[in-house]
Design an enzyme around this catalytic site. Structure first.
Site, mmCIF file in Angstrom:
data_model
loop_
_atom_site.group_PDB
_atom_site.id
_atom_site.type_symbol
_atom_site.label_atom_id
_atom_site.label_comp_id
_atom_site.label_asym_id
_atom_site.label_seq_id
_atom_site.Cartn_x
_atom_site.Cartn_y
_atom_site.Cartn_z
ATOM 1 N N GLU A 105 0.845 -1.199 0.000
ATOM 2 C CA GLU A 105 0.000 0.000 0.000
ATOM 3 C C GLU A 105 0.876 1.243 0.000
ATOM 4 O O GLU A 105 1.989 1.224 0.531
ATOM 5 C CB GLU A 105 -0.868 0.013 1.275
ATOM 6 C CG GLU A 105 -2.352 -0.108 1.071
ATOM 7 C CD GLU A 105 -3.030 0.967 0.253
ATOM 8 O OE1 GLU A 105 -2.424 1.558 -0.658
ATOM 9 O OE2 GLU A 105 -4.201 1.215 0.506
ATOM 10 N N ASP A 106 0.345 2.326 -0.569
ATOM 11 C CA ASP A 106 1.074 3.594 -0.505
ATOM 12 C C ASP A 106 0.950 4.212 0.883
ATOM 13 O O ASP A 106 1.930 4.636 1.478
ATOM 14 C CB ASP A 106 0.573 4.572 -1.578
ATOM 15 C CG ASP A 106 -0.946 4.701 -1.622
ATOM 16 O OD1 ASP A 106 -1.644 4.034 -0.828
ATOM 17 O OD2 ASP A 106 -1.448 5.484 -2.447
ATOM 18 N N ASP A 109 -4.435 5.087 6.032
ATOM 19 C CA ASP A 109 -4.991 6.255 6.727
ATOM 20 C C ASP A 109 -5.984 5.761 7.778
ATOM 21 O O ASP A 109 -5.608 5.475 8.910
ATOM 22 C CB ASP A 109 -5.619 7.177 5.681
ATOM 23 C CG ASP A 109 -6.186 8.456 6.269
ATOM 24 O OD1 ASP A 109 -6.168 8.597 7.503
ATOM 25 O OD2 ASP A 109 -6.656 9.309 5.510
ATOM 26 N N LYS A 137 -0.443 6.664 8.835
ATOM 27 C CA LYS A 137 -0.896 7.747 9.699
ATOM 28 C C LYS A 137 -1.407 7.085 10.974
ATOM 29 O O LYS A 137 -2.523 6.572 11.002
ATOM 30 C CB LYS A 137 -2.022 8.531 9.024
ATOM 31 C CG LYS A 137 -1.575 9.336 7.806
ATOM 32 C CD LYS A 137 -2.736 10.111 7.214
ATOM 33 C CE LYS A 137 -2.299 10.956 6.041
ATOM 34 N NZ LYS A 137 -3.463 11.600 5.374
ATOM 35 N N VAL A 159 -0.890 14.254 1.987
ATOM 36 C CA VAL A 159 0.373 14.247 1.238
ATOM 37 C C VAL A 159 0.154 13.796 -0.205
ATOM 38 O O VAL A 159 -0.806 13.082 -0.508
ATOM 39 C CB VAL A 159 1.422 13.342 1.924
ATOM 40 C CG1 VAL A 159 1.850 13.909 3.265
ATOM 41 C CG2 VAL A 159 0.922 11.914 2.082
ATOM 42 N N ASP A 165 -1.777 10.958 -5.218
ATOM 43 C CA ASP A 165 -2.314 12.068 -6.004
ATOM 44 C C ASP A 165 -3.221 12.994 -5.202
ATOM 45 O O ASP A 165 -3.723 12.625 -4.137
ATOM 46 C CB ASP A 165 -3.130 11.525 -7.177
ATOM 47 C CG ASP A 165 -4.482 10.958 -6.719
ATOM 48 O OD1 ASP A 165 -4.491 10.158 -5.763
ATOM 49 O OD2 ASP A 165 -5.523 11.336 -7.280
ATOM 50 N N ARG A 171 1.143 12.320 -8.971
ATOM 51 C CA ARG A 171 1.682 10.954 -8.823
ATOM 52 C C ARG A 171 3.106 10.847 -9.341
ATOM 53 O O ARG A 171 3.862 9.975 -8.924
ATOM 54 C CB ARG A 171 0.813 9.945 -9.581
ATOM 55 C CG ARG A 171 -0.596 9.781 -9.038
ATOM 56 C CD ARG A 171 -1.237 8.531 -9.647
ATOM 57 N NE ARG A 171 -2.677 8.508 -9.460
ATOM 58 C CZ ARG A 171 -3.300 8.099 -8.363
ATOM 59 N NH1 ARG A 171 -2.594 7.682 -7.331
ATOM 60 N NH2 ARG A 171 -4.616 8.095 -8.288
HETATM 61 P P1 5GP Z 1 -7.701 4.312 4.216
HETATM 62 O O1 5GP Z 1 -8.658 3.331 3.595
HETATM 63 O O2 5GP Z 1 -6.610 3.673 5.031
HETATM 64 O O3 5GP Z 1 -8.409 5.410 4.949
HETATM 65 O O4 5GP Z 1 -7.032 5.121 3.053
HETATM 66 C C1 5GP Z 1 -6.349 4.489 2.101
HETATM 67 C C2 5GP Z 1 -6.289 5.250 0.791
HETATM 68 O O5 5GP Z 1 -6.704 6.623 0.895
HETATM 69 C C3 5GP Z 1 -4.863 5.281 0.377
HETATM 70 O O6 5GP Z 1 -4.527 4.121 -0.336
HETATM 71 C C4 5GP Z 1 -4.814 6.520 -0.459
HETATM 72 O O7 5GP Z 1 -5.172 6.200 -1.777
HETATM 73 C C5 5GP Z 1 -5.830 7.450 0.159
HETATM 74 N N1 5GP Z 1 -5.174 8.399 1.090
HETATM 75 C C6 5GP Z 1 -5.185 8.398 2.439
HETATM 76 N N2 5GP Z 1 -4.453 9.405 2.950
HETATM 77 C C7 5GP Z 1 -3.955 10.071 1.874
HETATM 78 C C8 5GP Z 1 -3.099 11.222 1.743
HETATM 79 O O8 5GP Z 1 -2.625 11.869 2.681
HETATM 80 N N3 5GP Z 1 -2.806 11.589 0.451
HETATM 81 C C9 5GP Z 1 -3.287 10.937 -0.646
HETATM 82 N N4 5GP Z 1 -2.926 11.399 -1.845
HETATM 83 N N5 5GP Z 1 -4.078 9.848 -0.550
HETATM 84 C C10 5GP Z 1 -4.405 9.431 0.698
HETATM 85 MG MG MG Z 2 -3.713 3.353 -1.957
#
Ligand code: 5GP
Ligand code: MG
Length: 182
Positions: A105-106, A109, A137, A159, A165, A171
Site C-alpha cells: 500500500e502507498d 490512513d 498515519k 500528502v 495524487d 503521482r
Molecule cells: P484508508 O482506507 O486507510 O483510509 O485510506 C487508504 C487510501 O486513501 C490510500 O490508499 C490513499 O489512496 C488514500 N489516502 C489516504 N491518505 C492520503 C493522503 O494523505 N494523500 C493521498 N494522496 N491519498 C491518501
Molecule cells: Mg492506496
C-alpha cells in the site's frame, strides 16, 4: 513566483516533506527485512493501484529472493441496499491458496481499505498475509490492523507525490509533499 520546494496542484499549495532519498532508503530497509523473513517462501506481492505503483517498483528492486508481484484495485462504494460500505477487489487473477501474500500500500490512513481487502483475501485461504505500507498515519487507524512493514509513520497531513495524487495530479513527483494549510 515559484518558491523552491513548493508546488501547486489544482487549488492547493504543497511543500516538500519527505525527499526521494529517504523514500528509497525506506524501501531498502523494508526490502532487506522482507527478503530475510520470506527466504524459501516465494511470496506473492499484491500492490494496490494506483497509489502504490512507485513504492512497489522501488521496493521490488530491493527484494533478493524468488518472488512474484501482481497488481489489483480496491473499489469501495456505498451499497444502495444496506448501510455498509462494500469493497470490491478487481484484477486478482492469481490463485492465492497456500501462498504467502504481502499487500503493498502507498498509505494507510483510516485502515478501511487494507482491512476490507484482508477480509476478502482471507476467504481464499492463503498461507499468510502481511501488510507493507510506505506511509502510515498512526492516529487514524480505526481497525484492529497489524501493519508489519512500515516505511515511515507520518502525522495526519494530506500528502502527495511518489504515486500519491490530489485529484489525479502529483503521482509523478519524486518526493512527497504535504499540503500547506490556507
Ligand atoms: P484508508 O482506507 O486507510 O483510509 O485510506 C487508504 C487510501 O486513501 C490510500 O490508499 C490513499 O489512496 C488514500 N489516502 C489516504 N491518505 C492520503 C493522503 O494523505 N494523500 C493521498 N494522496 N491519498 C491518501
Ligand atoms: Mg492506496
Amino acid at each position: 513566483m515559484n518558491t523552491p520546494g513548493r508546488i501547486t496542484l489544482h487549488d492547493k499549495s504543497f511543500e516538500i516533506n519527505i525527499p526521494e532519498r529517504q523514500l528509497l532508503q525506506a524501501s531498502e530497509i523494508l526490502g532487506a527485512r522482507i527478503s530475510a523473513d520470506y527466504k524459501d517462501k516465494k511470496p506473492l506481492f499484491l500492490a494496490i493501484l494506483n497509489g502504490a505503483f512507485m513504492f512497489a517498483a522501488d521496493l521490488m528492486k530491493e527484494i533478493n529472493i524468488p518472488c512474484e508481484i501482481s497488481f489489483l484495485r480496491v473499489s469501495s462504494y456505498q451499497d444502495m441496499y444496506s448501510t455498509g460500505q462494500v469493497t470490491e477487489v478487481i484484477g486478482l487473477k492469481e490463485d492465492i491458496r497456500n501462498r504467502h501474500i504481502i499487500i503493498l500500500e502507498d498509505i494507510v490512513d483510516t485502515g478501511h481499505t487494507v482491512y476490507a481487502l484482508l477480509q476478502n483475501l482471507i476467504t481464499k485461504e492463503p498461507a499468510s498475509i502481511k501488510i507493507a505500507t510506505l506511509l502510515l498515519k498512526p492516529d487514524c487507524v480505526q481497525h484492529p490492523l497489524q501493519v508489519k512493514y512500515i516505511g515511515k509513520s507520518i502525522p495526519n497531513d494530506f500528502v502527495v507525490g511518489y504515486g500519491l495524487d490530489y485529484n489525479g495530479l502529483g503521482r509523478n513527483l519524486r518526493d512527497i509533499y504535504k499540503v500547506i494549510a490556507d
